[in-house]
Design a protein around this motif. Structure first.
Motif, PDB file in Angstrom:
ATOM      1  N   THR A 157       0.841  -1.194   0.000  1.00 16.73           N
ATOM      2  CA  THR A 157       0.000   0.000   0.000  1.00 16.73           C
ATOM      3  C   THR A 157       0.877   1.245   0.000  1.00 16.73           C
ATOM      4  O   THR A 157       2.052   1.192   0.337  1.00 16.73           O
ATOM      5  N   GLU A 158       0.279   2.360  -0.413  1.00 16.57           N
ATOM      6  CA  GLU A 158       0.991   3.648  -0.359  1.00 16.57           C
ATOM      7  C   GLU A 158       0.894   4.261   1.033  1.00 16.57           C
ATOM      8  O   GLU A 158       1.586   5.224   1.343  1.00 16.57           O
ATOM      9  N   ASN A 159       0.028   3.723   1.836  1.00 15.84           N
ATOM     10  CA  ASN A 159      -0.273   4.297   3.150  1.00 15.84           C
ATOM     11  C   ASN A 159       0.875   4.074   4.141  1.00 15.84           C
ATOM     12  O   ASN A 159       0.997   3.017   4.744  1.00 15.84           O
ATOM     13  N   GLN A 160       1.715   5.099   4.267  1.00 17.29           N
ATOM     14  CA  GLN A 160       2.921   4.978   5.101  1.00 17.29           C
ATOM     15  C   GLN A 160       2.582   4.708   6.569  1.00 17.29           C
ATOM     16  O   GLN A 160       3.301   3.983   7.253  1.00 17.29           O
ATOM     17  N   ALA A 161       1.495   5.322   7.027  1.00 18.61           N
ATOM     18  CA  ALA A 161       1.111   5.131   8.426  1.00 18.61           C
ATOM     19  C   ALA A 161       0.786   3.667   8.703  1.00 18.61           C
ATOM     20  O   ALA A 161       1.154   3.115   9.744  1.00 18.61           O
ATOM     21  N   GLN A 162       0.115   3.053   7.744  1.00 16.65           N
ATOM     22  CA  GLN A 162      -0.226   1.634   7.913  1.00 16.65           C
ATOM     23  C   GLN A 162       1.021   0.754   7.893  1.00 16.65           C
ATOM     24  O   GLN A 162       1.172  -0.155   8.715  1.00 16.65           O
ATOM     25  N   ILE A 163       1.919   1.040   6.939  1.00 12.76           N
ATOM     26  CA  ILE A 163       3.158   0.256   6.854  1.00 12.76           C
ATOM     27  C   ILE A 163       3.946   0.383   8.160  1.00 12.76           C
ATOM     28  O   ILE A 163       4.418  -0.610   8.723  1.00 12.76           O
ATOM     29  N   LYS A 164       4.018   1.614   8.656  1.00 13.06           N
ATOM     30  CA  LYS A 164       4.750   1.860   9.899  1.00 13.06           C
ATOM     31  C   LYS A 164       4.132   1.086  11.067  1.00 13.06           C
ATOM     32  O   LYS A 164       4.839   0.474  11.866  1.00 13.06           O
ATOM     33  N   ARG A 165       2.811   1.112  11.120  1.00  8.02           N
ATOM     34  CA  ARG A 165       2.101   0.381  12.176  1.00  8.02           C
ATOM     35  C   ARG A 165       2.434  -1.118  12.111  1.00  8.02           C
ATOM     36  O   ARG A 165       2.692  -1.755  13.138  1.00  8.02           O
ATOM     37  N   GLU A 166       2.478  -1.644  10.914  1.00  6.11           N
ATOM     38  CA  GLU A 166       2.755  -3.083  10.767  1.00  6.11           C
ATOM     39  C   GLU A 166       4.204  -3.417  11.134  1.00  6.11           C
ATOM     40  O   GLU A 166       4.474  -4.426  11.785  1.00  6.11           O
ATOM     41  N   PHE A 167       5.135  -2.553  10.718  1.00  4.86           N
ATOM     42  CA  PHE A 167       6.541  -2.771  11.089  1.00  4.86           C
ATOM     43  C   PHE A 167       6.731  -2.691  12.607  1.00  4.86           C
ATOM     44  O   PHE A 167       7.446  -3.497  13.202  1.00  4.86           O
ATOM     45  N   LEU A 168       6.095  -1.697  13.230  1.00  3.52           N
ATOM     46  CA  LEU A 168       6.237  -1.550  14.681  1.00  3.52           C
ATOM     47  C   LEU A 168       5.613  -2.731  15.420  1.00  3.52           C
ATOM     48  O   LEU A 168       6.096  -3.155  16.468  1.00  3.52           O
ATOM     49  N   HIS A 169       4.559  -3.266  14.840  1.00  3.50           N
ATOM     50  CA  HIS A 169       3.933  -4.458  15.418  1.00  3.50           C
ATOM     51  C   HIS A 169       4.910  -5.641  15.407  1.00  3.50           C
ATOM     52  O   HIS A 169       5.097  -6.330  16.409  1.00  3.50           O
ATOM     53  N   LEU A 170       5.568  -5.814  14.262  1.00  2.00           N
ATOM     54  CA  LEU A 170       6.545  -6.908  14.164  1.00  2.00           C
ATOM     55  C   LEU A 170       7.712  -6.674  15.122  1.00  2.00           C
ATOM     56  O   LEU A 170       8.182  -7.595  15.795  1.00  2.00           O
ATOM     57  N   LYS A 171       8.152  -5.417  15.206  1.00  2.00           N
ATOM     58  CA  LYS A 171       9.259  -5.097  16.113  1.00  2.00           C
ATOM     59  C   LYS A 171       8.875  -5.416  17.563  1.00  2.00           C
ATOM     60  O   LYS A 171       9.696  -5.920  18.347  1.00  2.00           O
ATOM     61  N   SER A 172       7.627  -5.168  17.915  1.00  4.32           N
ATOM     62  CA  SER A 172       7.223  -5.432  19.298  1.00  4.32           C
ATOM     63  C   SER A 172       7.138  -6.945  19.561  1.00  4.32           C
ATOM     64  O   SER A 172       7.506  -7.411  20.639  1.00  4.32           O
ATOM     65  N   ILE A 173       6.726  -7.707  18.566  1.00  6.63           N
ATOM     66  CA  ILE A 173       6.728  -9.173  18.712  1.00  6.63           C
ATOM     67  C   ILE A 173       8.167  -9.666  18.876  1.00  6.63           C
ATOM     68  O   ILE A 173       8.470 -10.513  19.721  1.00  6.63           O
ATOM     69  N   PHE A 174       9.048  -9.080  18.072  1.00  6.61           N
ATOM     70  CA  PHE A 174      10.477  -9.434  18.137  1.00  6.61           C
ATOM     71  C   PHE A 174      11.031  -9.156  19.541  1.00  6.61           C
ATOM     72  O   PHE A 174      11.653 -10.028  20.165  1.00  6.61           O
ATOM     73  N   ASP A 175      10.784  -7.953  20.029  1.00  6.46           N
ATOM     74  CA  ASP A 175      11.310  -7.564  21.357  1.00  6.46           C
ATOM     75  C   ASP A 175      10.743  -8.451  22.467  1.00  6.46           C
ATOM     76  O   ASP A 175      11.452  -8.822  23.395  1.00  6.46           O
ATOM     77  N   GLN A 176       9.462  -8.778  22.331  1.00  2.00           N
ATOM     78  CA  GLN A 176       8.805  -9.621  23.335  1.00  2.00           C
ATOM     79  C   GLN A 176       9.448 -11.001  23.441  1.00  2.00           C
ATOM     80  O   GLN A 176       9.525 -11.575  24.517  1.00  2.00           O
ATOM     81  N   HIS A 177       9.858 -11.542  22.299  1.00  2.00           N
ATOM     82  CA  HIS A 177      10.372 -12.905  22.285  1.00  2.00           C
ATOM     83  C   HIS A 177      11.891 -12.981  22.371  1.00  2.00           C
ATOM     84  O   HIS A 177      12.455 -14.060  22.486  1.00  2.00           O
TER      85      HIS A 177
END
Ligand SMILES: *Cc1c(COP(=O)(O)O)cnc(C)c1O
Length: 219
Positions: A157-177
């Motif tokens: 998608t072109e929606n940068q806010a959405q892409i950022k949200r998804e990347f930050l979500h993955l980063k938080s899963i990464f940090d959690q584990h």
């Protein structure tokens, strides 16, 4: 298209702790040689057969990363040489990689692919499936694989806010584990970001970017 120039431009914009995977899928060996001559040693492919043909033709100090979806029945072709498998998303696949790696007396590094995009066309584990996989007793018995990180792809998608949200979500899963550590599990690499979004991915904590068209031109 000057591959060496593109590479040096990209390298100048990514921090040294971020690994650059040059995604060469569909491109001819001549293009890969150009990148190799410019110093690139990590290449990513998404089809096992194509990667194997290129591995046969290219210098042997290259690290080959499988970035595409992996079918169990084709794993055997890459086990002798593959350096990192990004798209692992089931215990069954890990089991098959482990079995073949043992046959070759190798330990093969893998990333677990996490589903972060909105589209349901993309492969990967959701958080619950990740936790189930990591808690599995069978996983602990796999001596010829190492889970060294996570991988994900944002929504197209072109929606940068959405892409950022998804990347930050993955980063938080990464940090959690990240604190989890066993004999075959230690999360170090976070593989996220492609040509269109790698800068954003790095801002969000990526340590490995997979870049194709910005190096080799459009496919
Ligand atoms: C093709 C591909 C890339 C590279 O995409 P570009 O937009 O050309 O940089 C990265 N990751 C995966 C999984 C891919 O299949």
């Amino acid at each position: 298209m000057n591959i060496a120039e593109n590479l040096s431009l990209i390298k100048s914009t990514i921090p040294t702790h971020v690994t650059l995977v040059a995604v060469s899928k569909t491109k001819p060996v001549a293009d890969l040689i150009e990148a190799y001559n410019a110093g690139q040693r990590i290449f990513g492919e998404n089809k096992i057969q194509e990667m194997t043909e290129k591995w046969e033709q290219m210098p042997k100090d290259i690290q080959w990363h499988m970035i595409g979806h992996v079918q169990s029945n084709k794993v055997k072709y890459m086990i002798p040489y593959v350096s990192l498998i990004h798209g692992v998303d089931s215990l069954k696949l890990l089991k098959e990689i482990n079995r073949l790696a043992a046959k070759w007396k190798r330990t093969v590094d893998c990333l677990l692919q996490i589903h972060i995009a909105e589209e349901d066309t993309k492969f990967g584990l959701d958080e619950k499936e990740l936790d189930e996989l990591l808690a599995s007793e069978e996983l602990k018995t796999f001596q010829n694989i190492r889970i060294v990180g996570l991988m994900g792809m944002a929504t197209f998608t072109e929606n940068q806010a959405q892409i950022k949200r998804e990347f930050l979500h993955l980063k938080s899963i990464f940090d959690q584990h990240k604190p989890l550590e066993t004999s075959n599990l230690k999360l170090k690499a976070l593989s996220m970001g492609m040509s269109g979004d790698y800068q954003l991915a790095i801002e969000c904590g990526s340590t490995m970017v997979r870049i194709g068209s910005s190096i080799f031109g459009s496919r």
